[in-house]
Design an enzyme around this catalytic site. Structure first.
Site, mmCIF file in Angstrom:
data_model
loop_
_atom_site.group_PDB
_atom_site.id
_atom_site.type_symbol
_atom_site.label_atom_id
_atom_site.label_comp_id
_atom_site.label_asym_id
_atom_site.label_seq_id
_atom_site.Cartn_x
_atom_site.Cartn_y
_atom_site.Cartn_z
ATOM 1 N N HIS A 1 0.797 -1.234 0.000
ATOM 2 C CA HIS A 1 0.000 0.000 0.000
ATOM 3 C C HIS A 1 0.828 1.282 0.000
ATOM 4 O O HIS A 1 0.277 2.375 -0.086
ATOM 5 C CB HIS A 1 -0.956 0.013 1.202
ATOM 6 C CG HIS A 1 -2.305 0.578 0.861
ATOM 7 N ND1 HIS A 1 -3.410 0.416 1.676
ATOM 8 C CD2 HIS A 1 -2.716 1.320 -0.186
ATOM 9 C CE1 HIS A 1 -4.449 1.027 1.135
ATOM 10 N NE2 HIS A 1 -4.059 1.585 -0.006
ATOM 11 N N ASP B 1 -9.642 -0.213 4.470
ATOM 12 C CA ASP B 1 -8.419 -0.780 5.057
ATOM 13 C C ASP B 1 -8.686 -1.133 6.514
ATOM 14 O O ASP B 1 -9.522 -0.491 7.168
ATOM 15 C CB ASP B 1 -7.308 0.292 4.985
ATOM 16 C CG ASP B 1 -5.888 -0.264 5.028
ATOM 17 O OD1 ASP B 1 -5.025 0.280 4.320
ATOM 18 O OD2 ASP B 1 -5.654 -1.246 5.763
ATOM 19 N N HIS C 1 -6.284 -0.672 8.474
ATOM 20 C CA HIS C 1 -5.299 0.282 9.011
ATOM 21 C C HIS C 1 -5.477 1.667 8.401
ATOM 22 O O HIS C 1 -5.969 1.801 7.292
ATOM 23 C CB HIS C 1 -3.887 -0.212 8.697
ATOM 24 C CG HIS C 1 -3.645 -1.648 9.010
ATOM 25 N ND1 HIS C 1 -3.870 -2.670 8.093
ATOM 26 C CD2 HIS C 1 -3.227 -2.252 10.143
ATOM 27 C CE1 HIS C 1 -3.575 -3.836 8.661
ATOM 28 N NE2 HIS C 1 -3.191 -3.626 9.895
ATOM 29 N N ASP D 1 -2.844 3.751 7.787
ATOM 30 C CA ASP D 1 -1.697 4.052 6.898
ATOM 31 C C ASP D 1 -1.333 5.527 6.942
ATOM 32 O O ASP D 1 -0.948 6.110 5.927
ATOM 33 C CB ASP D 1 -2.017 3.614 5.456
ATOM 34 C CG ASP D 1 -2.214 2.107 5.353
ATOM 35 O OD1 ASP D 1 -2.508 1.627 4.230
ATOM 36 O OD2 ASP D 1 -2.089 1.419 6.377
ATOM 37 N N HIS E 1 4.504 1.208 3.975
ATOM 38 C CA HIS E 1 3.114 0.909 3.585
ATOM 39 C C HIS E 1 2.156 1.356 4.682
ATOM 40 O O HIS E 1 0.951 1.353 4.484
ATOM 41 C CB HIS E 1 2.931 -0.570 3.217
ATOM 42 C CG HIS E 1 2.927 -1.527 4.381
ATOM 43 N ND1 HIS E 1 2.302 -2.747 4.313
ATOM 44 C CD2 HIS E 1 3.484 -1.452 5.622
ATOM 45 C CE1 HIS E 1 2.473 -3.387 5.468
ATOM 46 N NE2 HIS E 1 3.182 -2.623 6.269
ATOM 47 N N ASP F 1 -7.384 -1.856 0.292
ATOM 48 C CA ASP F 1 -6.394 -2.789 0.850
ATOM 49 C C ASP F 1 -7.173 -4.046 1.221
ATOM 50 O O ASP F 1 -8.089 -3.984 2.038
ATOM 51 C CB ASP F 1 -5.781 -2.151 2.102
ATOM 52 C CG ASP F 1 -4.693 -3.016 2.740
ATOM 53 O OD1 ASP F 1 -3.795 -2.438 3.389
ATOM 54 O OD2 ASP F 1 -4.747 -4.245 2.601
ATOM 55 N N ASP G 1 -6.694 -6.277 3.116
ATOM 56 C CA ASP G 1 -6.736 -6.646 4.542
ATOM 57 C C ASP G 1 -7.895 -5.964 5.272
ATOM 58 O O ASP G 1 -8.098 -6.179 6.464
ATOM 59 C CB ASP G 1 -5.393 -6.432 5.249
ATOM 60 C CG ASP G 1 -5.040 -4.971 5.502
ATOM 61 O OD1 ASP G 1 -3.827 -4.693 5.613
ATOM 62 O OD2 ASP G 1 -5.934 -4.099 5.616
ATOM 63 N N GLU H 1 -2.059 -5.156 -1.549
ATOM 64 C CA GLU H 1 -1.694 -6.048 -0.452
ATOM 65 C C GLU H 1 -2.153 -7.489 -0.643
ATOM 66 O O GLU H 1 -2.243 -8.238 0.320
ATOM 67 C CB GLU H 1 -2.165 -5.486 0.908
ATOM 68 C CG GLU H 1 -1.541 -4.132 1.269
ATOM 69 C CD GLU H 1 -0.113 -4.204 1.839
ATOM 70 O OE1 GLU H 1 0.401 -5.329 2.034
ATOM 71 O OE2 GLU H 1 0.476 -3.131 2.102
#
Ligand SMILES: N[C@@H](CSCCS(N)(=O)=O)C(=O)O
Ligand SMILES: [Mn+2]
Ligand SMILES: [Mn+2]
Ligand SMILES: [Mn+2]
Length: 309
Positions: free
Chosen positions: A106, A129, A131, A133, A146, A233, A235, A278
């Site tokens: 990412h 996401d 996260h 980031d 990332h 992303d 994830d 990702e």
């Protein structure tokens, strides 16, 4: 915002320098090998794939003496690759095509969003996401870039450093970005998000209101007449749904919640750029990798207008 007939230009960046786990650089090839380009053509899009960019990035990813500046790992590689990514994405949008970027990690978001913002300065950014980031070179604990692309786009303290500041100027305003799916935010990131008043829909919000209501609020925040850059992303999805990714976090989006997000954004007709990042086909077992790649393909199709009925 896109000239018709709609054409999509696909960029595959085999880049893993923003994080330590091998295999995420195999993401683009795995997605293409799974038939993604034909699947997009079958939706009626004119599809172009920039294989030259894929090869060029493999070289740009190798930088001499790339030991961290401060805590950052591989800053020279991340900067060199994203400088190229920004130019590629901006050129695609200058041609009136939609840009679909396949990662790779990412940190590529630094380049894709910078590229979109050159063509569409008023663009909104929807970041899906687990996260945020949004760590800076000063707040990151891991040094993995990332986990930092958003802070560079915002121009937060500590991001105005060479070689990034040679090509990247702050181009994102806090009100431009909306997050969906967050559930693993570092304490210093939480402080940044609160101080900047950034719009965040965590998994708690998805549970409380349902994805339909969340998307109504996301799109209301974005506004009806703005180009949208979607950075997805994988994830963000629950690890049982997308297992082959570098930083899995339990309690994520279901398969349908992930697709609904993309379908609702595609429905606006304002999508100008999509990142699917990702995907790491080297992680877990082959079945998990195939499942994660397949979801990367179906999310891409949904972004390009594939509907259930
Ligand atoms: N916040 C952590 C994890 S960042 C995870 C990055 S990603 N792109 O969402 O996988 C860090 O900064 O290293
Ligand atoms: Mn991410
Ligand atoms: Mn993530
Ligand atoms: Mn991850």
């Amino acid at each position: 915002f896109l000239s018709k007939p709609a054409s999509v230009e696909v960029l595959g960046y085999p880049f893993s320098g923003g994080q330590p786990r091998g295999g995420v650089d195999e993401g683009p090839e795995a997605l293409v090998k799974a038939g993604l380009l034909d699947q997009l053509s079958a939706l009626g899009w004119e599809v172009k794939f920039n294989s030259q960019a894929m090869n060029d990035v493999r070289e740009l990813a190798v930088q001499e003496h790339d030991s961290g500046i401060g805590k950052m790992h591989k800053p020279l590689a991340v900067s060199a690759v994203n400088e190229r990514v920004a130019a590629d994405v901006a050129a695609i949008q200058e041609r009136g095509a939609l840009s679909l970027t396949l990662g790779g990690d990412h940190s590529l978001g630094m380049g894709t969003v910078a590229g979109t913002k050159r063509r569409f300065p008023e663009a909104a950014l929807i970041w899906v996401d687990a996260h945020a980031d949004i760590n800076t070179p000063l707040t990151t604990d891991s040094g993995n870039l990332h986990g930092c692309p958003v802070s560079f786009l915002l121009g937060l303290e500590g991001t105005d450093v060479p070689p990034f500041n040679v090509w990247l100027q702050p181009c994102l305003r806090p009100e431009d970005i909306v997050y969906i799916g967050l559930r693993d935010i570092d304490d210093k990131e939480k402080r940044i998000l609160r101080e900047l008043g950034i719009k965040v829909f965590t998994m708690h919000d998805v549970d409380a209101h349902g994805i339909g209501r969340v998307m109504e609020r996301v799109l209301a925040h974005v506004g009806a007449a703005r180009p949208i850059h979607l950075s997805f992303d994988v994830d963000a999805l629950d690890p049982t749904v997308a297992p082959s990714t570098g930083t899995p976090v339990r309690g994520g989006l279901t398969f349908r919640e992930g697709h609904y997000i993309v379908e609702a954004i595609a429905e606006t007709g304002n999508l100008v750029a999509v990142d699917i990042v990702e995907v790491n086909p080297a992680l877990e077992d082959e079945a998990s990798a195939a499942q994660t790649v397949a979801i990367g393909c179906s999310l891409s199709r949904a972004a390009l207008g594939e509907t259930l009925f």
